[in-house]
Design an enzyme around this catalytic site. Sequence first.
Site, short mmCIF file in Angstrom:
data_model
loop_
_atom_site.label_atom_id
_atom_site.label_comp_id
_atom_site.label_asym_id
_atom_site.label_seq_id
_atom_site.Cartn_x
_atom_site.Cartn_y
_atom_site.Cartn_z
N SER A 161 0.83 -1.20 0.00
CA SER A 161 0.00 0.00 0.00
C SER A 161 0.86 1.25 0.00
O SER A 161 1.62 1.46 -0.93
CB SER A 161 -1.00 0.02 1.15
OG SER A 161 -2.07 0.87 0.78
N HIS A 191 5.03 13.64 7.21
CA HIS A 191 5.03 15.10 7.08
C HIS A 191 5.66 15.65 8.35
O HIS A 191 5.20 15.32 9.45
CB HIS A 191 3.61 15.64 6.94
CG HIS A 191 2.85 15.04 5.80
ND1 HIS A 191 2.98 15.46 4.51
CD2 HIS A 191 1.96 14.01 5.77
CE1 HIS A 191 2.20 14.74 3.72
NE2 HIS A 191 1.58 13.84 4.47
N CYS A 202 -2.33 -3.55 3.51
CA CYS A 202 -3.33 -4.59 3.25
C CYS A 202 -2.75 -5.92 3.72
O CYS A 202 -1.54 -6.11 3.72
CB CYS A 202 -3.64 -4.67 1.76
SG CYS A 202 -4.28 -3.15 1.07
#
Length: 149
Positions: free
Chosen positions: A63, A68, A83
């Site tokens: 995935s 940030h 997943c």
Amino acid sequence: MTPIGRHLTTDMYGCNRDHLTDLEFVKSAMLTSIKEAGLSVIDIIDHQTEPQGLTIIALLGQSHMSIHTFPQLNYAAVDIFTCGDYSHSDRVITILKRFLKPEKTRTTNIMRGDFGLQKDMKPRIRVSIAPLRRMRNTSARVWRFLRNR
């Protein structure tokens, strides 16, 4: 139907400001944590924001993951969606904490694709309008009584 994936959002508070501005350090920490957790990297994109801060996004075989950084707040926001085996995302966060050394973390676990079957998705408090209506009616009666006197 069982959930198709797990999305962890982790807020890391009190990180070292110098680490959060160092693109190569954060990128290396991210790649190391991904590989040590047994995930595979397809591609990685990074961007240094002005006047400070970083955004790094990794496309994974399972995935994706993003970091940030907000050095002015000594804060990093980390998202990882996986997943299949849900333990991978826990390991990535644990390993990443070794690098960023946050003083405090807050992690939110979201099961994706469960279609509302999880018990925690159901409202825990039922609100009834009847008590509010009774209170409104009582106050109206009190005002009528006072007005007629």
